[in-house]
Every structure is written in structure tokens, then in C-alpha cells.
Scaffold this motif. Structure first.
Motif, short mmCIF file in Angstrom:
data_model
loop_
_atom_site.label_atom_id
_atom_site.label_comp_id
_atom_site.label_asym_id
_atom_site.label_seq_id
_atom_site.Cartn_x
_atom_site.Cartn_y
_atom_site.Cartn_z
N GLU A 159 37.34 34.97 36.97
CA GLU A 159 38.32 34.39 37.89
C GLU A 159 38.37 35.15 39.21
O GLU A 159 38.87 34.63 40.22
N LEU A 160 37.85 36.39 39.22
CA LEU A 160 38.04 37.24 40.41
C LEU A 160 37.45 36.69 41.71
O LEU A 160 38.12 36.72 42.74
N PRO A 161 36.22 36.14 41.68
CA PRO A 161 35.72 35.58 42.95
C PRO A 161 36.62 34.49 43.53
O PRO A 161 36.80 34.43 44.74
N LEU A 195 38.54 47.18 38.77
CA LEU A 195 37.85 48.22 39.53
C LEU A 195 36.33 48.08 39.40
O LEU A 195 35.59 48.51 40.28
N ASP A 196 35.87 47.44 38.31
CA ASP A 196 34.43 47.21 38.10
C ASP A 196 33.91 46.01 38.87
O ASP A 196 32.70 45.80 38.93
N TYR A 197 34.79 45.20 39.40
CA TYR A 197 34.34 43.98 40.08
C TYR A 197 33.44 44.36 41.26
O TYR A 197 33.85 45.13 42.13
N PRO A 198 32.22 43.85 41.27
CA PRO A 198 31.25 44.31 42.27
C PRO A 198 31.48 43.76 43.68
O PRO A 198 31.07 44.40 44.65
N GLY A 199 32.15 42.61 43.78
CA GLY A 199 32.31 42.00 45.11
C GLY A 199 33.40 42.68 45.93
O GLY A 199 34.11 43.56 45.44
N ALA A 200 33.49 42.30 47.18
CA ALA A 200 34.57 42.81 48.03
C ALA A 200 35.89 42.17 47.61
O ALA A 200 35.92 41.00 47.28
N ALA A 201 36.94 42.96 47.56
CA ALA A 201 38.25 42.43 47.18
C ALA A 201 39.33 43.35 47.70
O ALA A 201 39.22 44.57 47.59
N SER A 202 40.37 42.76 48.25
CA SER A 202 41.53 43.60 48.62
C SER A 202 42.83 42.83 48.49
O SER A 202 43.60 42.71 49.43
N PRO A 203 43.06 42.26 47.30
CA PRO A 203 44.31 41.51 47.10
C PRO A 203 45.50 42.45 47.05
O PRO A 203 45.34 43.66 46.82
N SER A 216 40.70 53.89 44.99
CA SER A 216 39.57 52.95 44.97
C SER A 216 39.50 52.12 46.25
O SER A 216 38.46 51.55 46.56
N GLY A 217 40.60 52.01 46.93
CA GLY A 217 40.63 51.18 48.14
C GLY A 217 40.51 49.69 47.85
O GLY A 217 40.28 48.89 48.74
N ARG A 218 40.71 49.29 46.56
CA ARG A 218 40.51 47.88 46.19
C ARG A 218 41.74 47.02 46.36
O ARG A 218 41.67 45.82 46.19
#
Ligand SMILES: *Cc1c(COP(=O)(O)O)cnc(C)c1O
Length: 360
Positions: free
Chosen positions: A87-89, A110-118, A148-150
Motif C-alpha cells: 500500500e505504501l507507494p 523504514l524498509d520501504y525503498p522508495g521516497a516517502a515523507s508522510p 531516519s528522515g522518513r
């Protein structure tokens, strides 16, 4: 016109209740909770009528996408976050806010490889014991997420188990545990459902999350003055389709659970548990026939309900009958069915036509 079972949705009342919630928590932003299709009222239409909402709260990605497809651009919070990493993308693309409520979910994020900053609403279990991080592990999880800056922003969140009962001291215990868990994290907070919001600024934090009060139902288990200031949003109604005279001693409906104590006039109304009206209401539960109170007699069946209209000699076929709404609070009917207004609202079935008034 065919069958007349209708749920009339008053969009102005919904806005009134949201603005009231805001005025009771002037220092907080407010998530309008519209999960479960807006507590059965229709989420997309409600959200469209609330351009001033700071955020909407839903239970899952599918509910969030419905709102995005309806053109809702405000932040939308997934109250249980994601259920699968797939669901993350979509969450990122649709710019949704997420709850993170467990160590596993955090690791997965935190393992999600794509860019994310929700914006991440990090949930602490302060005693409800459904979902949430252990209070002791909150600060570490928060720091991990921060480093993590995520996360675009982090909000510390919890949920009260008994805010609907002002005499229950557990709400205070939860509040104190919440404060201790933050350990000076210095981040925004979110605690209050409708009942806690109404209970005062102590419980409000930076983001309140009103649900049931937006729909006009008293959020407390007992009478409360707020009930007179919120407006019912849904009016459930139908019409009389038949009237008959019943002699003293004759039974009405399945199993004849009601017998006329004296000669009576009984109206049959096109409404039943197949529409979501609770089957388990007690004999004597009120409805409004032409605006006047009359008691339900006999069993609620799937498509029909019988009402004693002996006291309303002018009532007849075609007359309107209201089951809850203005003048007949849903929580009062819920009490007669030993349930809560939340369940009545979300139980309204697909065959009941929803029709909106207000907010054009
Ligand atoms: C449903 C829900 C709310 C709204 O609660 P009400 O009692 O309807 O005001 C608030 N927060 C969370 C996490 C919820 O799931």
C-alpha cells in the motif's frame, strides 16, 4: 416513486457540528472522522461539504481513495496505517497520513525503498489494548523515525477506552501515561475522540479526532448538555403502507409478541431490519408519525414495522414516519435496542436511498 425508505442527510448540520467541535477546541486542529462511509452517512458527500476540515480520518486505503476520487484534497489520515507494505507507494502518491502502531509496522515502513515523507501518527497503547506501541518503547521508536528522515512530521497519538463515561477515572490514568511516554519528545499530540474533546482542553492536545458528534449523536453514555448543541445529520424515514383495525386480544407480527390490550389501529410502515433498523428494539419504542410520537408494536420484520396509531386518528396510508432524526435522537433508539448510535448509523443498508439537503 417506489419504496420510501430514505436516509435524509443534512449537510448543514454536519458542518454545524464540525464547526462546534472546532469552537470547543480552538487551539487544536481537527480530524473529521469519516470512516465506515462516514458512519453510514456517505463519506464523499460529507467530506465535499466540509472544505474547512483540517483533515479526514478513515480506516483503510480504499476509504481514502474514495475521498481522493471525489476530489478531496485535504490531508487524509489512515487510522490504522497500512495493512500491507504494497500500500505504501499509493499512500505516498496520494499524500496520505499514516498511523504507525507497532514495531513491525515501523520496521516495514523504514524498509520501504522508495521516497516517502508522510506525516506519521505514532500511536501509543495507553490502556485500550487494541493497537499501539508500548508506552516504554515510544520514545525510542520516535527517535528512530526522526533520525531516519522518513516522516514529514510526527504526531504522538493515543485513544481513550472510556471517555464516554465522565465518571471513569481511567481516562485520567491514560492521559498521565501518555504524557510520561512522550519523555519530552517535543512533538504534536492527538488524544481526543468526540467525548474527550467535549470533556475539555486537558484532553485535546494539538489534534482532536471527532467522529460521532459530527453526526449529531450524544457521545456520552448518559445525558449531557452537548446533546442540545449538536444537530442530527441523518433522518431515517419511510411511509405508512397499510392500516388496519385490530380487536382486543389479537396479536400483531411474527410470533404475536404484542397483543392489543384493547381495540387498536395499527399502521404498517415500509422499514425493517433489512434497512438497518434494529430488530431488537423493545415493544413501545417511539417513532414519529406526522411528527407525533407513536409506539412500535410487535416484532420488527425485514421489510415492515407495525406501529400503534390508535391515538392518531387522522394518520393514514402514505403518511411519513420518522425512525430517528430531529425530535427523535438516534441514541435514544439505540438504547432501546441495547446498542449505540454508531451501530445504528453504520448498519443502514444499501437499499435505503440517501438523499442530501443543505450545502449546495
Ligand atoms: C473512530 C475513531 C475516532 C472517533 O471516535 P468518536 O467516538 O466517534 O468521536 C477517533 N479516533 C480514532 C483512532 C478512531 O478510530
Amino acid at each position: 416513486m417506489s419504496r420510501h425508505a430514505i436516509a435524509l442527510i443534512d449537510l448543514d448540520a454536519f458542518r454545524h457540528n464540525y464547526l462546534l467541535a472546532k469552537s470547543l477546541s480552538p487551539d487544536a486542529r481537527a480530524v473529521a472522522v469519516v470512516k465506515a462511509n462516514g458512519y453510514g452517512h456517505g463519506a464523499a458527500v460529507l467530506a465535499s461539504a466540509l472544505p474547512e476540515a483540517d483533515c479526514f480520518g478513515v480506516a483503510c486505503l480504499e476509504e481514502a481513495l474514495q475521498l481522493r476520487q471525489a476530489g478531496i484534497r485535504q490531508p487524509i489520515l489512515l487510522l490504522e496505517g497500512f495493512f500491507e507494505p504494497e500500500e505504501l507507494p499509493v499512500i505516498v502518491a496520494q499524500e496520505l497520513d499514516i498511523v504507525i502502531h507497532s514495531a513491525d509496522q515501523l520496521a516495514c515502513f523504514l524498509d520501504y525503498p522508495g521516497a516517502a515523507s508522510p506525516r506519521v501518527w505514532l500511536k501509543i497503547d495507553t490502556g485500550m489494548h487494541r493497537i499501539g506501541l508500548e508506552p516504554k518503547s515510544f520514545r525510542q521508536a520516535c527517535d528512530q523515525l526522526r533520525v531516519s528522515g522518513r516522516a514529514g512530521e510526527i504526531v504522538a497519538m493515543t485513544h481513550f477506552a472510556a471517555a464516554d463515561d465522565p465518571d471513569n477515572e481511567f481516562t485520567e490514568t491514560q492521559l498521565q501515561l501518555f504524557d510520561r511516554s512522550l519523555q519530552g519528545a517535543g512533538i504534536a499530540t492527538s488524544l481526543a475522540n468526540s467525548a474527550a474533546l467535549v470533556s475539555g482542553p486537558r484532553y485535546q492536545g494539538n489534534w482532536v479526532r471527532p467522529g460521532i458528534m459530527l453526526y449529531g449523536a450524544n457521545p456520552f453514555i448518559g445525558p449531557h448538555e452537548i446533546a442540545s448543541r449538536i444537530r442530527p445529520v441523518m433522518t431515517l424515514s419511510s411511509r405508512i403502507i397499510a392500516v388496519r383495525q385490530v380487536a382486543a386480544g389479537e396479536g400483531v407480527g411474527y410470533s404475536w409478541t404484542w397483543r392489543a390490550p384493547a381495540a387498536a389501529r395499527v399502521a404498517t410502515v415500509a422499514m425493517g431490519y433489512g434497512d438497518g433498523y434494529p430488530r431488537h428494539v423493545e415493544n413501545g419504542t417511539p417513532v414519529l408519525v406526522n411528527g407525533e410520537i407513536a409506539p412500535i408494536v410487535g416484532r420488527v420484520s425485514m421489510d415492515m414495522i407495525t406501529v400503534d396509531i390508535t391515538g392518531l386518528p387522522t394518520a393514514g396510508v402514505g403518511d411519513p414516519v420518522i425512525f430517528w432524526g430531529a425530535g427523535l435522537p438516534a441514541w435514544e433508539i439505540a438504547r432501546r435496542a441495547e446498542t449505540i448510535a454508531y451501530e445504528l448509523f453504520t448498519g443502514i443498508t444499501g437499499r435505503v436511498r440517501r438523499s442530501c439537503i443543505g450545502w449546495s
